[in-house]
Design a protein around this motif. Sequence first.
Motif, PDB file in Angstrom:
ATOM      1  N   SER A 159      -0.315  10.877   1.813  1.00 14.68           N
ATOM      2  CA  SER A 159       0.617  10.632   2.915  1.00 14.68           C
ATOM      3  C   SER A 159       1.914  10.107   2.328  1.00 14.68           C
ATOM      4  N   ASN A 160       2.966  10.213   3.087  1.00 15.28           N
ATOM      5  CA  ASN A 160       4.260   9.723   2.631  1.00 15.28           C
ATOM      6  C   ASN A 160       4.447   8.272   3.050  1.00 15.28           C
ATOM      7  N   PHE A 196       0.829  -1.199   0.000  1.00  9.83           N
ATOM      8  CA  PHE A 196       0.000   0.000   0.000  1.00  9.83           C
ATOM      9  C   PHE A 196       0.866   1.252   0.000  1.00  9.83           C
ATOM     10  N   GLU A 197       1.538   1.440  -1.118  1.00  7.23           N
ATOM     11  CA  GLU A 197       2.447   2.576  -1.289  1.00  7.23           C
ATOM     12  C   GLU A 197       1.672   3.779  -1.818  1.00  7.23           C
ATOM     13  N   GLN A 198       2.143   4.965  -1.466  1.00  4.73           N
ATOM     14  CA  GLN A 198       1.454   6.188  -1.847  1.00  4.73           C
ATOM     15  C   GLN A 198       1.317   6.312  -3.365  1.00  4.73           C
ATOM     16  N   ALA A 199       2.366   5.978  -4.101  1.00 10.45           N
ATOM     17  CA  ALA A 199       2.329   6.121  -5.560  1.00 10.45           C
ATOM     18  C   ALA A 199       1.318   5.176  -6.201  1.00 10.45           C
ATOM     19  N   ALA A 200       1.087   4.029  -5.578  1.00  6.91           N
ATOM     20  CA  ALA A 200       0.164   3.047  -6.147  1.00  6.91           C
ATOM     21  C   ALA A 200      -1.289   3.384  -5.870  1.00  6.91           C
ATOM     22  N   PHE A 201      -1.557   4.079  -4.761  1.00  7.70           N
ATOM     23  CA  PHE A 201      -2.939   4.329  -4.356  1.00  7.70           C
ATOM     24  C   PHE A 201      -3.309   5.806  -4.289  1.00  7.70           C
TER      25      PHE A 201
END
Length: 206
Positions: free
Chosen positions: A154-155, A145-150
Motif C-alpha cells: 500500500s502507499n 508504519f511506513e510502506q518502505a519499513a514494513f
Amino acid sequence: MKATAIACLIITGIGATVIANSAPAHAASFSTCTTSQFNIADNVTGTSSCQISNDFNQDFLNTNPSTVNQAGFFDLTNWEFGGKIGENSGYGGTGSGQSGTWDISSVVQNSWNNVMLVFKSGQGTNLVGYKVTDGITSGSWISPFEQAAFNFNSNGSRNVSHVSVYYTKGAKPPVTSVPEPGTIVALSLYGGSILVSRRRKNQTVG
C-alpha cells in the motif's frame, strides 16, 4: 606464589563483576529503524532509540512475562505496563491515527529509570518501540508504519492503533569500571612486596 594468587583473585573478581552486569539474553530479534530506504527513528520526538520487533505484532499483557519483556526491548526484561496514550490512563496526548502527541508529565515518577513508547498497528506490521530520552516528558509522533519499513502493499503509512507506555523502576545499577592492566600489575606487586617484607621480618626475629 602468594602474589600470583592475589593477582588471580583480583582478576577473578573483575570477571565476576563484568558478567553480573552484562545485558540479559533474549531470543527475540529486532530490525533497525534506519536504512538507506527509510528512517523511522525520528518519527517520535523526545526519544533516543528505536527498535522494530521481528517477532511480535501484538502487545499482549495477559502473559508473564509480557510481550515486551519476552522481546527484550532495548536489552531490558523488567518493563512494567503503564497504560495507553489518550485512554483514561492519566497520560496526555493522542494515541491513534497518522499523527499525534504524547505527554507523561502528569504521571512520571522519580523512581522510573526508563520509559518506552510502543506503537502498534494492524496486520503485516510488528511492534515499534521508542526509548524516551532522560528528562523528556512530552513530544509528538507520526506513524512509524511506513510502506518502505514494513514492505506491505500500500502507499503511504498505516494508522497507529494505539501507543502504550512502559517503564522500569528501581535504582540504576552502578557503573563498574574495570582497572587498567597496569593497575592490576601494581596491585600484584604491592601484594608481593608485603609478603617479602613479612618474610624478612620473620627471619630477623628467628
